[in-house]
Design an enzyme around this catalytic site. Structure first.
Site, PDB file in Angstrom:
ATOM      1  N   TYR A 121       0.886 -52.490  11.741  1.00 62.47           N
ATOM      2  CA  TYR A 121       2.044 -53.190  12.291  1.00 62.47           C
ATOM      3  C   TYR A 121       3.187 -53.219  11.274  1.00 62.47           C
ATOM      4  CZ  TYR A 121       4.829 -56.874  14.470  1.00 62.47           C
ATOM      5  OH  TYR A 121       5.846 -57.591  15.044  1.00 62.47           O
TER       6      TYR A 121
ATOM      7  N   SER B 278      10.913 -56.749  12.645  1.00 65.45           N
ATOM      8  CA  SER B 278      10.045 -57.869  12.293  1.00 65.45           C
ATOM      9  C   SER B 278      10.252 -58.203  10.831  1.00 65.45           C
ATOM     10  CB  SER B 278       8.579 -57.547  12.537  1.00 65.45           C
ATOM     11  OG  SER B 278       7.744 -58.596  12.057  1.00 65.45           O
TER      12      SER B 278
END
Length: 246
Positions: free
Chosen positions: A151, A138
């Protein structure tokens, strides 16, 4: 017969799009995810040969069963797409529940490790030897959004996992690369179009890209011969606030 892939998180979003793209390209695909009904919906989107295997990637026994069933059905494994992931509620760090932290680490990082470990065992032993692992990272690893500590931390750790896997896989013809995705349109990210929290505290809408472009990128990475590798690729909406974010 077609090459064989395992796609985790195949029941929705990026995992579904990549699984369908692989199936349509002639791959045989084991679909892994927690919900059997969602995996069945993914399988119904393509006439290709698939095998739905309900799996919680944070469960060691479930992951081992996933790879055992894949080997029993397809005899080998050419590609693992480590895609399964989750997030935690957006709260200040001091209010972040340990249970939420552990669940994100278990799915995003430990799950990817367990699948990578099982893939190594299978890819090293099969003939022809080797295969490819693609990790879904990501851009949050490089430019996190506010209130996303679990995250963002796990996605930064995914980059370390990718580098170590790539290095340790060289001796066994196992290639490993990572795709970092920014604002692909999926049910999980669709809210960015309406507005998402920025580093300055403002809520602003952001552009997104069609998830099919992500699937096409993964398909390109997967289609390379093992002597070639995309180590890191970033696919993002051109005008999203990533370069210069904050």
């Amino acid at each position: 017969m077609g090459k064989v892939a395992i796609v985790t998180g195949a029941g929705s979003g990026i995992g579904r799009a990549v699984a369908v793209a692989l199936l349509d390209a002639g791959w045989r695909v084991a679909l892994a995810g927690r919900r059997a009904d969602a995996l069945a919906e993914t399988a119904a989107l393509s006439a290709g040969e698939s095998l739905a295997i309900p799996t919680d990637v944070a469960d060691e026994a479930a992951v081992d069963a996933l790879f055992e069933q894949t080997k029993a059905r397809f005899s080998r494994l050419d590609l693992l797409f480590n895609n399964a992931g989750t997030g935690a509620p957006p709260v200040p760090i001091e209010d972040h529940a340990l249970d939420h932290w552990k669940r994100v680490v278990d799915v995003n990082l430990t799950g990817a490790f367990l699948c990578t470990r099982a893939a190594f065992r299978l890819m090293k032993a099969q003939a022809p030897r080797g295969g490819r692992i693609i990790n879904n990272g990501s851009i949050a690893a490089h430019a996190p959004r506010p209130l996303t500590i679990a995250y963002s931390a796990t996605k930064a750790a995914m980059t370390g996992l990718t580098r170590s896997t790539s290095l340790d896989g060289r001796a066994y013809d196992i290639a490993c690369g990572q795709i970092d995705i920014g604002n692909a349109e999926t049910p999980m990210t669709r809210g960015v179009v309406r507005g998402t929290l920025q580093a300055d505290g403002a809520m602003k809408p952001e552009p997104y890209l069609d998830v099919r472009h992500v699937a096409e990128a993964v398909l390109y990475m997967a289609g390379l011969p093992l002597e070639a590798n995309v180590q890191f690729m970033t696919v993002m909406a051109t005008k999203m606030p990533y370069i210069g974010r904050g």
